[in-house]
Design an enzyme around this catalytic site. Sequence first.
Site, PDB file in Angstrom:
ATOM      1  N   SER A  28       0.875   3.692  -3.283  1.00  0.00           N
ATOM      2  CA  SER A  28       0.027   4.591  -4.126  1.00  0.00           C
ATOM      3  C   SER A  28      -1.428   5.103  -3.624  1.00  0.00           C
ATOM      4  O   SER A  28      -2.015   4.351  -2.845  1.00  0.00           O
ATOM      5  CB  SER A  28      -0.177   4.036  -5.481  1.00  0.00           C
ATOM      6  OG  SER A  28       0.962   3.674  -6.139  1.00  0.00           O
TER       7      SER A  28
ATOM      8  N   GLU B   3       9.854   7.805 -16.316  1.00  0.00           N
ATOM      9  CA  GLU B   3      10.562   8.933 -15.943  1.00  0.00           C
ATOM     10  C   GLU B   3      11.048   9.057 -14.781  1.00  0.00           C
ATOM     11  O   GLU B   3      12.266   9.591 -14.601  1.00  0.00           O
ATOM     12  CB  GLU B   3       9.577  10.050 -16.149  1.00  0.00           C
ATOM     13  CG  GLU B   3       8.955  10.462 -17.714  1.00  0.00           C
ATOM     14  CD  GLU B   3       8.156   9.228 -18.344  1.00  0.00           C
ATOM     15  OE1 GLU B   3       7.394   8.666 -17.402  1.00  0.00           O
ATOM     16  OE2 GLU B   3       8.183   8.912 -19.286  1.00  0.00           O
TER      17      GLU B   3
ATOM     18  N   GLY C 185       0.887  -1.113   0.016  1.00  0.00           N
ATOM     19  CA  GLY C 185      -0.038   0.073  -0.084  1.00  0.00           C
ATOM     20  C   GLY C 185       0.752   1.142   0.152  1.00  0.00           C
ATOM     21  O   GLY C 185       1.040   1.819   1.184  1.00  0.00           O
TER      22      GLY C 185
ATOM     23  N   GLU D 124      12.279  -5.051  -5.835  1.00  0.00           N
ATOM     24  CA  GLU D 124      11.083  -5.090  -7.017  1.00  0.00           C
ATOM     25  C   GLU D 124      11.630  -4.641  -8.465  1.00  0.00           C
ATOM     26  O   GLU D 124      10.982  -5.149  -9.513  1.00  0.00           O
ATOM     27  CB  GLU D 124      10.161  -4.168  -6.486  1.00  0.00           C
ATOM     28  CG  GLU D 124       8.526  -4.092  -7.574  1.00  0.00           C
ATOM     29  CD  GLU D 124       7.764  -3.306  -7.241  1.00  0.00           C
ATOM     30  OE1 GLU D 124       7.517  -2.513  -6.207  1.00  0.00           O
ATOM     31  OE2 GLU D 124       6.743  -3.253  -8.150  1.00  0.00           O
TER      32      GLU D 124
HETATM   33  C1  LIG Z   1      -0.340  -3.068 -13.097  1.00  0.00           C
HETATM   34  C2  LIG Z   1       0.025  -2.104 -11.800  1.00  0.00           C
HETATM   35  C3  LIG Z   1       0.210  -2.648 -10.639  1.00  0.00           C
HETATM   36  C4  LIG Z   1       0.341  -1.725  -9.474  1.00  0.00           C
HETATM   37  N1  LIG Z   1       0.696  -2.411  -8.210  1.00  0.00           N
HETATM   38  C5  LIG Z   1       0.624  -1.588  -7.256  1.00  0.00           C
HETATM   39  C6  LIG Z   1       0.557  -1.976  -5.776  1.00  0.00           C
HETATM   40  O1  LIG Z   1       0.415  -2.999  -5.731  1.00  0.00           O
HETATM   41  N2  LIG Z   1       0.544  -1.077  -4.645  1.00  0.00           N
HETATM   42  C7  LIG Z   1       1.105   0.168  -4.855  1.00  0.00           C
HETATM   43  O2  LIG Z   1       1.028   1.045  -4.073  1.00  0.00           O
HETATM   44  N3  LIG Z   1       0.994   0.789  -6.353  1.00  0.00           N
HETATM   45  C8  LIG Z   1       0.725   0.230  -7.335  1.00  0.00           C
HETATM   46  N4  LIG Z   1       0.721   0.637  -8.733  1.00  0.00           N
HETATM   47  C9  LIG Z   1       0.708   1.983  -8.640  1.00  0.00           C
HETATM   48  C10 LIG Z   1       2.197   2.397  -9.567  1.00  0.00           C
HETATM   49  O3  LIG Z   1       3.208   2.375  -8.565  1.00  0.00           O
HETATM   50  C11 LIG Z   1       1.640   3.791  -9.818  1.00  0.00           C
HETATM   51  O4  LIG Z   1       0.906   3.727 -10.911  1.00  0.00           O
HETATM   52  C12 LIG Z   1       2.936   4.469 -10.492  1.00  0.00           C
HETATM   53  O5  LIG Z   1       3.870   4.958  -9.192  1.00  0.00           O
HETATM   54  C13 LIG Z   1       2.813   6.138 -10.927  1.00  0.00           C
HETATM   55  O6  LIG Z   1       1.947   6.856 -10.232  1.00  0.00           O
HETATM   56  P1  LIG Z   1       0.322   7.402 -10.795  1.00  0.00           P
HETATM   57  O7  LIG Z   1      -0.371   6.122 -11.784  1.00  0.00           O
HETATM   58  O8  LIG Z   1      -0.194   8.308  -9.633  1.00  0.00           O
HETATM   59  O9  LIG Z   1       0.990   8.296 -12.061  1.00  0.00           O
HETATM   60  P2  LIG Z   1       1.732   9.644 -11.896  1.00  0.00           P
HETATM   61  O10 LIG Z   1       2.761   9.756 -10.661  1.00  0.00           O
HETATM   62  O11 LIG Z   1       0.685  10.746 -11.840  1.00  0.00           O
HETATM   63  O12 LIG Z   1       2.568  10.180 -13.202  1.00  0.00           O
HETATM   64  C14 LIG Z   1       1.713  10.276 -14.353  1.00  0.00           C
HETATM   65  C15 LIG Z   1       2.815  10.540 -15.382  1.00  0.00           C
HETATM   66  O13 LIG Z   1       3.687  11.703 -14.972  1.00  0.00           O
HETATM   67  C16 LIG Z   1       5.132  11.122 -15.103  1.00  0.00           C
HETATM   68  N5  LIG Z   1       5.638  11.905 -13.803  1.00  0.00           N
HETATM   69  C17 LIG Z   1       5.078  12.013 -12.782  1.00  0.00           C
HETATM   70  N6  LIG Z   1       6.298  12.789 -12.153  1.00  0.00           N
HETATM   71  C18 LIG Z   1       7.116  12.888 -12.870  1.00  0.00           C
HETATM   72  C19 LIG Z   1       8.414  13.899 -12.499  1.00  0.00           C
HETATM   73  N7  LIG Z   1       8.782  14.362 -11.263  1.00  0.00           N
HETATM   74  N8  LIG Z   1       9.367  13.916 -13.755  1.00  0.00           N
HETATM   75  C20 LIG Z   1       8.814  13.416 -14.832  1.00  0.00           C
HETATM   76  N9  LIG Z   1       7.567  12.856 -15.195  1.00  0.00           N
HETATM   77  C21 LIG Z   1       6.834  12.549 -14.050  1.00  0.00           C
HETATM   78  C22 LIG Z   1       5.065   9.600 -14.779  1.00  0.00           C
HETATM   79  O14 LIG Z   1       6.229   9.098 -15.324  1.00  0.00           O
HETATM   80  C23 LIG Z   1       3.771   9.413 -15.714  1.00  0.00           C
HETATM   81  O15 LIG Z   1       4.146   9.269 -16.761  1.00  0.00           O
HETATM   82  C24 LIG Z   1       0.423  -0.400  -9.767  1.00  0.00           C
HETATM   83  C25 LIG Z   1       0.502   0.132 -11.149  1.00  0.00           C
HETATM   84  C26 LIG Z   1       0.136  -0.636 -12.214  1.00  0.00           C
HETATM   85  C27 LIG Z   1       0.134  -0.182 -13.370  1.00  0.00           C
END
Ligand SMILES: Cc1cc2nc3c(=O)[nH]c(=O)nc-3n(C[C@H](O)[C@H](O)[C@H](O)COP(=O)(O)OP(=O)(O)OC[C@H]3O[C@@H](n4cnc5c(N)ncnc54)[C@H](O)[C@@H]3O)c2cc1C
Length: 322
Positions: free
Chosen positions: A73, A309, A71, A189
């Site tokens: 995100s 990124e 947990g 991971e």
């Molecule tokens: C199949 C799958 C399984 C997952 N399982 C888990 C889980 O078990 N537990 C958990 O906690 N999370 C999980 N996640 C979540 C995952 O860790 C997040 O989706 C990921 O960290 C990106 O966060 P976000 O989706 O909020 O995107 P955002 O952080 O909002 O990013 C959106 C876009 O903006 C870009 N971006 C963001 N910040 C920057 C920066 N500073 N510089 C440049 N570009 C940037 C990103 O690269 C991305 O392209 C999972 C995701 C997937 C797809």
Amino acid sequence: MTWPKHYGGGGRSAFHRYVVMEEMLFGGAPVSLHWIADRQSGPLLLRFGTEQQCRALLPGIARGQLCFCIGLSEPDAGSDVANIRTKARRTDDGWRVAGTKLWTTNAHRANYMIGLFRTASGLPERHAGLSHFLVDLSLPGITVRPISDLTGAGHFNEVIFDDVLLAPDALIGREGDGWKQAMAELAFERSGPERFLSSIQALVELVRLFAGDATEEIAALVGRLTAQLVTLRNMSISVSAMLEARQDPALEAAIVKDLGGTFEQLLPESIQHVLGLDLTTGPASDLHQVTAHLLRMAPAFSLRGGTREILRGIIARGLGLR
Ligand SMILES: Cc1cc2nc3c(=O)[nH]c(=O)nc-3n(C[C@H](O)[C@H](O)[C@H](O)COP(=O)(O)OP(=O)(O)OC[C@H]3O[C@@H](n4cnc5c(N)ncnc54)[C@H](O)[C@@H]3O)c2cc1C
């Protein structure tokens, strides 16, 4: 495989584990239920947990009886983990947790979550005030809502905490050290064979379908993909060597995951391109079916476990470029 025998582990090296993981992934074994506990939650407990937590949980994980989820995100905290809003407030009887976690893989099947919650706010350092907790997901006040991915499968979830009471000993490691501990966990991971083998079945089917009967273009594609695969495998094995030597492979693991994710996305895309597969029609072959499935899964390969990124930012910092 690598955990101490007195906790039910195998007492083997990181290389032994690598070989078994690779064989299981290559064989398409159904490993999802135990993957997170084996790869991350168990090693995290071994490193930061109390003796009592290790004794209570590690043998059950080793026997394949306990499933864990992560947990981190939240709706407003993905890449920017420091923005976590789910709060754990210390009370006389333990900790009270309120907030929402998002994209939590396997939360609907897990016995426990290792959650990162905010235990202090208003601190000058953004990553301060976060702590790790062990959460029994059967506790009252926890709701798990499924989320479907592009293929229609339901493997991740939204997890809502409505004033959930955790016992005083639910804290893992030291209060306020959650950020440091979570980053150590992510290094586990980011480097394993699962970070470049997600699309391997498409390559296997390509070779099977055209064995002895490939055009020059298909043979060149197989050669190119295999060369990349072998290089990634060598890099990933090198990270296992660093883990075995108790070095910190955060930079190297980020490189493997970034290149591995790119390879996993490129593989089905280039097969579709070279063969001109029409994915709007029903599957004409196993290759057609697996390629169509992977193209729908592929966007996630460069998101889960840290986006492309963010990984490149870590690599740049590790190389002294920022
Ligand atoms: C199949 C799958 C399984 C997952 N399982 C888990 C889980 O078990 N537990 C958990 O906690 N999370 C999980 N996640 C979540 C995952 O860790 C997040 O989706 C990921 O960290 C990106 O966060 P976000 O989706 O909020 O995107 P955002 O952080 O909002 O990013 C959106 C876009 O903006 C870009 N971006 C963001 N910040 C920057 C920066 N500073 N510089 C440049 N570009 C940037 C990103 O690269 C991305 O392209 C999972 C995701 C997937 C797809």
